[in-house]
Design an enzyme around this catalytic site. Structure first.
Site, PDB file in Angstrom:
ATOM      1  N   ASP A   1       0.912  -1.180  -0.164  1.00  0.00           N
ATOM      2  CA  ASP A   1       0.062   0.043   0.049  1.00  0.00           C
ATOM      3  C   ASP A   1       0.834   1.360   0.071  1.00  0.00           C
ATOM      4  OD1 ASP A   1       0.853  -0.591   2.555  1.00  0.00           O
ATOM      5  OD2 ASP A   1      -1.124  -0.868   3.324  1.00  0.00           O
TER       6      ASP A   1
ATOM      7  N   ASN B   1      -7.768  -3.281  14.346  1.00  0.00           N
ATOM      8  CA  ASN B   1      -9.088  -3.551  13.739  1.00  0.00           C
ATOM      9  C   ASN B   1      -9.141  -4.924  12.741  1.00  0.00           C
ATOM     10  OD1 ASN B   1      -8.030  -2.535  11.449  1.00  0.00           O
ATOM     11  ND2 ASN B   1      -9.317  -0.768  11.404  1.00  0.00           N
TER      12      ASN B   1
ATOM     13  N   HIS C   1      -7.285  -4.806   9.923  1.00  0.00           N
ATOM     14  CA  HIS C   1      -6.776  -4.706   8.529  1.00  0.00           C
ATOM     15  C   HIS C   1      -5.588  -5.270   8.279  1.00  0.00           C
ATOM     16  CE1 HIS C   1      -4.693  -0.609   9.848  1.00  0.00           C
ATOM     17  NE2 HIS C   1      -3.709  -1.623   9.490  1.00  0.00           N
TER      18      HIS C   1
ATOM     19  N   GLU D   1      -9.826  -1.970   5.252  1.00  0.00           N
ATOM     20  CA  GLU D   1     -10.292  -1.721   6.494  1.00  0.00           C
ATOM     21  C   GLU D   1     -11.460  -2.525   6.775  1.00  0.00           C
ATOM     22  OE1 GLU D   1      -8.869  -0.236   8.528  1.00  0.00           O
ATOM     23  OE2 GLU D   1      -8.184   1.775   8.011  1.00  0.00           O
TER      24      GLU D   1
HETATM   25  C1  F6R Z   1       1.427  -1.568   6.271  1.00  0.00           C
HETATM   26  C2  F6R Z   1       0.160  -2.238   6.293  1.00  0.00           C
HETATM   27  C3  F6R Z   1      -0.750  -2.172   7.604  1.00  0.00           C
HETATM   28  C4  F6R Z   1       0.281  -2.717   8.817  1.00  0.00           C
HETATM   29  C5  F6R Z   1      -0.627  -2.753  10.037  1.00  0.00           C
HETATM   30  C6  F6R Z   1       0.225  -2.872  11.435  1.00  0.00           C
HETATM   31  O1  F6R Z   1       1.949  -1.794   4.889  1.00  0.00           O
HETATM   32  O2  F6R Z   1      -0.300  -2.398   5.130  1.00  0.00           O
HETATM   33  O3  F6R Z   1      -1.784  -3.189   7.468  1.00  0.00           O
HETATM   34  O4  F6R Z   1       0.855  -4.076   8.715  1.00  0.00           O
HETATM   35  O5  F6R Z   1      -1.381  -1.446   9.940  1.00  0.00           O
HETATM   36  O6  F6R Z   1       0.893  -1.787  11.606  1.00  0.00           O
HETATM   37  P1  F6R Z   1       2.114  -2.027  12.676  1.00  0.00           P
HETATM   38  O7  F6R Z   1       3.141  -2.974  11.995  1.00  0.00           O
HETATM   39  O8  F6R Z   1       2.863  -0.339  12.666  1.00  0.00           O
HETATM   40  O9  F6R Z   1       1.534  -2.379  14.040  1.00  0.00           O
END
Ligand code: F6R
Length: 241
Positions: A67, A136, A138, A143
């Site tokens: 992303d 959440n 994701h 989301e």
């Molecule tokens: C990042 C991504 C997100 C993260 C998720 C966890 O490219 O796609 O899905 O993997 O938000 O984030 P952290 O590792 O910062 O807890």
């Protein structure tokens, strides 16, 4: 889903790196799916170490990131392109022209989504996709409520996600409201998925991932249906199982 329990963040990072290095060494033209955020930083450091110790070379590798924020150019320090350059790409021998992320400041975002899908299709999709887990549920920036049959698309970020990521920005107001992300179906196309989770604050999310019903309200639950998922999680993250 195979669950690999490790003691802490460092062990999670080492284990994930070992699996990636093994795959890169084994395949002629490996295709890696990469994530950003706090979780994979240690793994990227381990990958750099492995490269510096001549245990692996990435000259034949192609990478696709999950992303990118909409509106941020690659030279913006908060963009995921910038993060990847800093944390990994600048320190290994991966060719620049094979390190792909969606272009967040594209003039035509819909075309950008289609082009990203075409690139992955031409690369025959991803051999190993690294994922972190959102509080959440994701995955990527898919989301809660995202259709399981979604492909690369533009999303409105959840308020919880913007707050969780505000730590990387000067203020919450600076966190973009939209992102471009691989869809759930795109992620599920990966041949193998490495889901990394560390810390007690993710324990509830891990519980729902493993035992919850498969529902678009908790996107990561779809991973129960993938044939080749390895969850590498530390004691904190597994504390509710
Ligand atoms: C990042 C991504 C997100 C993260 C998720 C966890 O490219 O796609 O899905 O993997 O938000 O984030 P952290 O590792 O910062 O807890």
């Amino acid at each position: 889903m195979e669950i690999v329990k490790v003691r802490n963040y460092d062990e999670m990072s080492e284990k994930a790196c070992d699996l990636i290095v093994e795959k890169v060494n084994k395949l002629d033209n490996p295709v890696l799916g990469l994530a950003t955020g706090s979780t994979p930083e240690g793994m990227y450091q381990q990958m750099i170490d492995s490269y510096q110790k001549n245990k692996v070379s990435f000259t034949k590798t192609t990478t696709f990131n999950l992303d990118e924020y909409v509106g941020l150019a690659g030279n913006n320090p908060n963009s995921y392109r910038f993060y990847m350059n800093e944390k990994l790409f600048n320190h290994i021998d991966l060719p620049d022209n094979r390190a792909f992320l969606p272009t967040g400041d594209s003039d035509d975002l819909q075309k950008e989504c289609r082009d990203y899908e075409t690139l992955m299709y031409k690369a025959e999709y991803i051999d190993v996709q690294v994922l972190g887990l959102g509080l959440n549920g994701h995955i990527g920036f898919n989301e809660p409520g995202t259709a399981f049959d979604s492909r690369t698309h533009i999303v409105d970020l959840d308020e919880t996600t913007r707050k969780a990521n505000a730590r990387f920005f000067d203020s919450l107001n600076d966190v973009p409201e939209r992102a471009i992300t691989m869809g759930i179906e795109t992620i599920m196309e990966s041949k193998k998925i490495l889901l990394l989770v560390s810390g007690e604050k993710k324990a509830e999310a891990v519980y729902r991932l493993v035992y919850g019903e498969t529902s678009e309200e908790f996107p990561a639950s779809i991973l129960q249906k993938h044939e080749n998922v390895i969850l590498i999680a530390d004691e904190g993250a597994l504390s509710k199982l």
